[in-house]
Design a protein around this motif. Structure first.
Motif, PDB file in Angstrom:
ATOM      1  N   ALA A   1       1.097  -1.037   0.527  1.00  0.00           N
ATOM      2  CA  ALA A   1       0.053   0.041  -0.524  1.00  0.00           C
ATOM      3  C   ALA A   1       1.275   1.235   0.294  1.00  0.00           C
ATOM      4  CB  ALA A   1      -1.205   0.051   1.572  1.00  0.00           C
ATOM      5  N   GLN A   2       0.671   2.548  -0.502  1.00  0.00           N
ATOM      6  CA  GLN A   2       1.130   3.508  -0.488  1.00  0.00           C
ATOM      7  C   GLN A   2      -0.237   4.773  -0.728  1.00  0.00           C
ATOM      8  OE1 GLN A   2       3.323   4.191  -4.151  1.00  0.00           O
ATOM      9  NE2 GLN A   2       5.248   3.328  -2.981  1.00  0.00           N
ATOM     10  N   ALA A   3       0.746   5.324   0.300  1.00  0.00           N
ATOM     11  CA  ALA A   3      -0.642   6.517   0.447  1.00  0.00           C
ATOM     12  C   ALA A   3       0.329   8.389   0.197  1.00  0.00           C
ATOM     13  CB  ALA A   3      -0.764   6.824   1.667  1.00  0.00           C
ATOM     14  N   ALA A   4      -0.510   8.576  -0.455  1.00  0.00           N
ATOM     15  CA  ALA A   4      -0.128  10.265  -0.852  1.00  0.00           C
ATOM     16  C   ALA A   4      -0.254  11.578   0.466  1.00  0.00           C
ATOM     17  CB  ALA A   4      -0.643  10.587  -1.792  1.00  0.00           C
ATOM     18  N   PRO A   5       0.210  11.798   1.126  1.00  0.00           N
ATOM     19  CA  PRO A   5      -0.195  12.162   2.745  1.00  0.00           C
ATOM     20  C   PRO A   5      -0.767  13.628   2.157  1.00  0.00           C
ATOM     21  CG  PRO A   5       2.281  11.766   2.521  1.00  0.00           C
ATOM     22  CD  PRO A   5       2.392  11.417   1.329  1.00  0.00           C
ATOM     23  N   LEU A   6      -0.532  14.608   0.343  1.00  0.00           N
ATOM     24  CA  LEU A   6      -1.111  15.572   0.210  1.00  0.00           C
ATOM     25  C   LEU A   6      -2.461  15.999  -0.022  1.00  0.00           C
ATOM     26  CD1 LEU A   6      -1.102  18.541  -1.060  1.00  0.00           C
ATOM     27  CD2 LEU A   6      -0.436  18.169  -3.345  1.00  0.00           C
ATOM     28  N   SER A   7      -3.142  14.286  -0.833  1.00  0.00           N
ATOM     29  CA  SER A   7      -4.096  14.394  -0.762  1.00  0.00           C
ATOM     30  C   SER A   7      -5.370  14.087  -0.082  1.00  0.00           C
ATOM     31  CB  SER A   7      -4.827  12.739  -2.704  1.00  0.00           C
ATOM     32  OG  SER A   7      -3.846  12.076  -2.026  1.00  0.00           O
ATOM     33  N   VAL A   8      -4.593  13.227   0.810  1.00  0.00           N
ATOM     34  CA  VAL A   8      -5.438  12.452   2.479  1.00  0.00           C
ATOM     35  C   VAL A   8      -4.914  14.384   3.641  1.00  0.00           C
ATOM     36  CG1 VAL A   8      -4.926  12.072   4.349  1.00  0.00           C
ATOM     37  CG2 VAL A   8      -3.975  10.039   2.227  1.00  0.00           C
ATOM     38  N   THR A   9      -4.429  15.103   3.457  1.00  0.00           N
ATOM     39  CA  THR A   9      -4.764  15.905   3.705  1.00  0.00           C
ATOM     40  C   THR A   9      -5.744  16.563   3.257  1.00  0.00           C
ATOM     41  OG1 THR A   9      -2.288  16.125   4.401  1.00  0.00           O
ATOM     42  CG2 THR A   9      -3.350  17.869   5.407  1.00  0.00           C
ATOM     43  N   GLN A  10      -5.789  16.889   1.966  1.00  0.00           N
ATOM     44  CA  GLN A  10      -6.500  17.820   1.520  1.00  0.00           C
ATOM     45  C   GLN A  10      -7.806  17.035   1.305  1.00  0.00           C
ATOM     46  OE1 GLN A  10      -5.206  17.508  -2.767  1.00  0.00           O
ATOM     47  NE2 GLN A  10      -3.886  19.852  -2.244  1.00  0.00           N
ATOM     48  N   ARG A  11      -7.806  15.963   1.901  1.00  0.00           N
ATOM     49  CA  ARG A  11      -9.399  15.729   1.890  1.00  0.00           C
ATOM     50  C   ARG A  11     -10.333  15.489   3.649  1.00  0.00           C
ATOM     51  NH1 ARG A  11      -7.727  11.081  -1.482  1.00  0.00           N
ATOM     52  NH2 ARG A  11      -7.385   9.867   0.938  1.00  0.00           N
ATOM     53  N   LEU A  12      -9.102  15.635   3.964  1.00  0.00           N
ATOM     54  CA  LEU A  12      -9.843  15.962   5.677  1.00  0.00           C
ATOM     55  C   LEU A  12      -9.497  17.984   5.960  1.00  0.00           C
ATOM     56  CD1 LEU A  12      -7.360  13.380   7.299  1.00  0.00           C
ATOM     57  CD2 LEU A  12      -9.713  13.050   7.296  1.00  0.00           C
ATOM     58  N   ILE A  13      -9.727  18.006   4.882  1.00  0.00           N
ATOM     59  CA  ILE A  13      -8.858  19.754   5.302  1.00  0.00           C
ATOM     60  C   ILE A  13     -10.680  20.327   4.773  1.00  0.00           C
ATOM     61  CG2 ILE A  13      -8.209  21.951   4.576  1.00  0.00           C
ATOM     62  CD1 ILE A  13      -5.648  20.992   4.918  1.00  0.00           C
ATOM     63  N   LEU A  14     -11.277  19.332   3.535  1.00  0.00           N
ATOM     64  CA  LEU A  14     -12.261  19.377   3.165  1.00  0.00           C
ATOM     65  C   LEU A  14     -13.551  19.116   4.142  1.00  0.00           C
ATOM     66  CD1 LEU A  14     -12.374  18.456  -0.104  1.00  0.00           C
ATOM     67  CD2 LEU A  14     -12.346  21.302  -0.015  1.00  0.00           C
ATOM     68  N   VAL A  15     -13.208  18.702   4.951  1.00  0.00           N
ATOM     69  CA  VAL A  15     -14.102  18.068   6.233  1.00  0.00           C
ATOM     70  C   VAL A  15     -14.193  18.645   7.228  1.00  0.00           C
ATOM     71  CG1 VAL A  15     -15.099  16.616   7.562  1.00  0.00           C
ATOM     72  CG2 VAL A  15     -13.992  15.820   6.026  1.00  0.00           C
ATOM     73  N   LEU A  16     -12.484  19.076   7.639  1.00  0.00           N
ATOM     74  CA  LEU A  16     -13.126  20.074   8.752  1.00  0.00           C
ATOM     75  C   LEU A  16     -13.590  22.152   8.737  1.00  0.00           C
ATOM     76  CD1 LEU A  16      -9.145  19.994   9.717  1.00  0.00           C
ATOM     77  CD2 LEU A  16     -11.724  19.695  11.078  1.00  0.00           C
ATOM     78  N   GLU A  17     -13.126  22.461   7.274  1.00  0.00           N
ATOM     79  CA  GLU A  17     -14.010  23.443   6.342  1.00  0.00           C
ATOM     80  C   GLU A  17     -15.227  23.616   6.904  1.00  0.00           C
ATOM     81  OE1 GLU A  17     -10.417  25.351   3.645  1.00  0.00           O
ATOM     82  OE2 GLU A  17     -12.163  23.575   2.653  1.00  0.00           O
ATOM     83  N   ARG A  18     -15.820  22.706   6.897  1.00  0.00           N
ATOM     84  CA  ARG A  18     -17.695  22.845   7.122  1.00  0.00           C
ATOM     85  C   ARG A  18     -17.788  22.892   9.218  1.00  0.00           C
ATOM     86  NH1 ARG A  18     -16.832  17.490   3.979  1.00  0.00           N
ATOM     87  NH2 ARG A  18     -17.436  18.276   1.110  1.00  0.00           N
ATOM     88  N   THR A  19     -16.648  22.557   9.131  1.00  0.00           N
ATOM     89  CA  THR A  19     -17.229  22.526  10.685  1.00  0.00           C
ATOM     90  C   THR A  19     -17.293  23.937  10.949  1.00  0.00           C
ATOM     91  OG1 THR A  19     -15.280  22.616  11.367  1.00  0.00           O
ATOM     92  CG2 THR A  19     -15.980  20.770  11.317  1.00  0.00           C
ATOM     93  N   GLU A  20     -17.790  24.619  12.101  1.00  0.00           N
ATOM     94  CA  GLU A  20     -18.137  26.344  12.885  1.00  0.00           C
ATOM     95  C   GLU A  20     -16.520  26.927  12.925  1.00  0.00           C
ATOM     96  OE1 GLU A  20     -20.226  29.378  16.386  1.00  0.00           O
ATOM     97  OE2 GLU A  20     -20.740  26.381  15.941  1.00  0.00           O
ATOM     98  N   LYS A  21     -15.992  26.291  13.577  1.00  0.00           N
ATOM     99  CA  LYS A  21     -14.283  26.794  13.937  1.00  0.00           C
ATOM    100  C   LYS A  21     -13.151  25.975  12.335  1.00  0.00           C
ATOM    101  CE  LYS A  21     -10.459  27.858  16.570  1.00  0.00           C
ATOM    102  NZ  LYS A  21      -9.834  27.211  17.313  1.00  0.00           N
TER     103      LYS A  21
END
Length: 206
Positions: free
Chosen positions: A37-57
């Motif tokens: 398995a191989q993970a791309a830190p950039l794409s994983v981080t971008q997906r997580l930030i999209l979720v965070l950006e939907r929160t109030e904080k």
């Protein structure tokens, strides 16, 4: 009253310990099953930030990403998401304005850091949070694995983790994985056996 307070404090601690064992078990099992398995830190981080950006904080914060698009880690994307998710959640909770995620290669290591411009942690708090099963945010709202559980996941995937003060002024969480995965199948199987034994013990004590 004292006894009740003791029981009340023990419940979240026991829950955190079990959550840590479950998370570590999932990561070790995934590593054992997916050696290539191989993970791309950039794409994983971008997906997580999209979720965070939907929160109030999270929607009020600025996110700084400095991760090479070609950077790859020898672990599953799901495992990296479980590691970075709680770290980004923690950073967003305490950041004043900025959360940064950085990735690079250093000698024989791949280094990924999550940083914020919040109040950070004292040396005593850093020592405490790195103890297995301890969470500084037990009384905080929301859900997440917490810093201690993220440590379990990083170690289960063959990496190391350290906490320090960020140049942004808050907490810096630095994770390192070997660029050449020397975690052999035989060692992996042995580690998985240890994890299963620890998980059984934790569940038996609930």
């Amino acid at each position: 009253v004292v006894a009740a307070d003791g029981v009340e404090g023990a419940v979240p601690a026991a829950t955190a310990a079990v959550e840590a064992e479950l998370a570590r078990a999932r990561a070790a099992a995934s590593r054992h099953a997916r050696q290539d398995a191989q993970a791309a830190p950039l794409s994983v981080t971008q997906r997580l930030i999209l979720v965070l950006e939907r929160t109030e904080k999270g929607m009020r914060l600025d996110y700084v990403l400095d991760i090479p698009e070609t950077l790859r880690l020898s672990l599953a994307a799901e495992d990296l998401s479980e590691i970075l998710g709680p770290l980004l959640e923690y950073a967003a909770r305490f950041a004043r304005r900025v959360v940064g995620v950085f990735g690079s290669t250093m000698d024989s290591w791949i280094v990924v850091t999550v940083e914020d411009d919040g109040p950070g942690l004292s040396a005593a708090e850093i020592a405490q949070v790195m103890v297995r099963g301890v969470r500084l945010d037990q009384t905080g709202g929301g859900h997440g694995l917490g810093l201690a559980i993220a440590r379990e996941l990083v170690e289960a995937t063959g990496g190391s983790i350290a906490l320090d003060t960020s140049s942004l002024g808050g907490l810096k969480v630095e994770m390192r994985w070997d660029r050449i995965d020397r975690f052999s199948e035989s060692k992996d199987a042995g580690a998985w056996t240890v994890v299963k034994n620890r998980l059984a013990t934790a569940l038996a004590r609930r």
